[in-house]
Design a protein around this motif. Sequence first.
Motif, PDB file in Angstrom:
ATOM      1  N   GLU A   1      29.504  58.228  45.690  1.00 50.57           N
ATOM      2  CA  GLU A   1      30.136  57.762  47.192  1.00 50.57           C
ATOM      3  C   GLU A   1      31.332  58.347  47.309  1.00 50.57           C
ATOM      4  OE1 GLU A   1      28.706  53.889  48.589  1.00 50.57           O
ATOM      5  OE2 GLU A   1      27.642  53.498  46.936  1.00 50.57           O
ATOM      6  N   ALA A   2      32.192  58.677  46.526  1.00 49.64           N
ATOM      7  CA  ALA A   2      33.303  58.969  46.761  1.00 49.64           C
ATOM      8  C   ALA A   2      33.587  60.111  47.644  1.00 49.64           C
ATOM      9  CB  ALA A   2      34.088  59.286  45.446  1.00 49.64           C
ATOM     10  N   PHE A   3      32.396  60.700  47.561  1.00 56.80           N
ATOM     11  CA  PHE A   3      32.007  62.137  48.447  1.00 56.80           C
ATOM     12  C   PHE A   3      32.204  61.814  50.024  1.00 56.80           C
ATOM     13  CE2 PHE A   3      28.473  64.678  50.556  1.00 56.80           C
ATOM     14  CZ  PHE A   3      29.465  65.678  50.811  1.00 56.80           C
ATOM     15  N   LEU A   4      31.750  60.696  50.372  1.00 49.19           N
ATOM     16  CA  LEU A   4      31.751  60.089  51.575  1.00 49.19           C
ATOM     17  C   LEU A   4      32.715  59.593  52.282  1.00 49.19           C
ATOM     18  CD1 LEU A   4      28.194  58.291  51.447  1.00 49.19           C
ATOM     19  CD2 LEU A   4      28.445  60.771  51.938  1.00 49.19           C
ATOM     20  N   LYS A   5      33.894  59.350  51.647  1.00 48.27           N
ATOM     21  CA  LYS A   5      34.991  58.683  52.079  1.00 48.27           C
ATOM     22  C   LYS A   5      36.017  59.441  52.944  1.00 48.27           C
ATOM     23  CE  LYS A   5      33.497  55.245  50.229  1.00 48.27           C
ATOM     24  NZ  LYS A   5      33.025  54.002  51.151  1.00 48.27           N
ATOM     25  N   GLY A   6      35.875  60.543  53.542  1.00 51.85           N
ATOM     26  CA  GLY A   6      36.539  61.348  54.389  1.00 51.85           C
ATOM     27  C   GLY A   6      38.047  61.424  53.919  1.00 51.85           C
ATOM     28  N   ARG A   7      39.037  61.042  54.859  1.00 52.73           N
ATOM     29  CA  ARG A   7      40.399  61.175  54.570  1.00 52.73           C
ATOM     30  C   ARG A   7      40.895  60.416  53.307  1.00 52.73           C
ATOM     31  NH1 ARG A   7      43.331  60.680  60.615  1.00 52.73           N
ATOM     32  NH2 ARG A   7      42.112  62.445  61.645  1.00 52.73           N
ATOM     33  N   ASN A   8      40.290  59.386  53.049  1.00 54.24           N
ATOM     34  CA  ASN A   8      40.615  58.534  51.624  1.00 54.24           C
ATOM     35  C   ASN A   8      39.882  58.950  50.557  1.00 54.24           C
ATOM     36  OD1 ASN A   8      42.180  56.792  53.325  1.00 54.24           O
ATOM     37  ND2 ASN A   8      40.445  55.480  53.833  1.00 54.24           N
TER      38      ASN A   8
END
Length: 418
Positions: A27-34
């Motif tokens: 899910e880290a892949f989905l975190k955008g700018r963060n």
Amino acid sequence: MTGNPRVPAPRTAAAPHGSCVLLKHGEAFLKGRNRHLFTDRLQDNLRLALRGIGGSTWIKTAQNVTVLGGEVPQEALLERARRVIGFNSVEPALRVASDLETITAAAVDALSDARPGLRFAVRTKRRDKQFPLTSSQIDAHIGARLLAGIQGLRVDLAKPDVTLAVEIDRKETYLSWRRFRGLSGLPVGSSGRALVLLSGGYDSPVAAHRAMRRGLACDFVHFNGAPYTNPSSVYKAYALARELNRYQPPGALHVIALGKAQKQLAVAGAGRLQVVAQRRLMARTASELAARTGAEALVTGDSLGQVASQTLANLVAVDEAAALPVLRPLIGWEKQEIIDEAHTIGTAEISILPDEDCCGLLAPPRVSTRAGLPQLRSVEKRLDLEDVVEALLDSAQVLRPGVDEEAPAAGDRCPAPA
């Protein structure tokens, strides 16, 4: 998921750069700018998991993938990496130079021991878009060489026995053909810290693991019935916390002797409310402990309606006594689902061991399924709850499973409580 037994094990002799492990981000892949905050946490957790592995290791990052290697056996790297929460898949791989002929030769060598009739497909992903061939052209080139060089192979793009993945970076290319499912979820610690009420049963360890997969770093508190019960439940809680700490930077285990306070509730006339009243006391005590340790929520293994103390009315009564949110990851799970998950994460063999659980101490023959708040408060007014909670916390022991000692096998005893 396990490796396909019909596929040869990795061979590293023909790989100029040797073996490695590809860790695909969840899910880290989905975190955008963060995203960088999550990937940094993910790699910090991976470094902790590699401590004491017995050789030097290295970690590098490509696009949405972490590459792990070192001067230790690939299987040892795999075993450690598969316990790190936040990776969708874990793939043993070969690392070679990004040259078409080198890549092709490594592919042929990788599948050279394949059984006759093996159906295969090649899937190429170019992170380096300057590579002179397109992905489909590389697939066709490598596939043709495999058919020409290894007798008996068959192409099957729909349902292959093995998929050879080729991931081309600017300087290095990674080839993999075995895949293991990762634990996915969010990196432990990215969502904050929680305190798990850890019993010796199946439920609370599974709830703790689920909380970790949502990014919560977990400490543990275990209430035992001392001085009226033996320390067997403490041994189990220690072993369970040690097993769970293999999935996270190790959390502390707080052991609190609840027996005298349980007797006070019984003397105060709790009767059929005894079990719910002592669960409220646990929630109060855990809330205060959490405030002292920096935890922002409590986690329990409750499953709605599983036992009399876990009816909706009784859960509401327990929540009213807690000063923090009470998270229940298993609220909608059936018992068999919980047991199956316990086997998967490695806690079932510990949970099945016999112990003296404090929940059975002084429990009435029939537990109220709809404990009323006015009646519970009336019982509690006969005690000085602040003093009771303070005394419980002052007597608490703090253990650090996985840090105190070299971890013994599942079911072995922990250091005896003082």
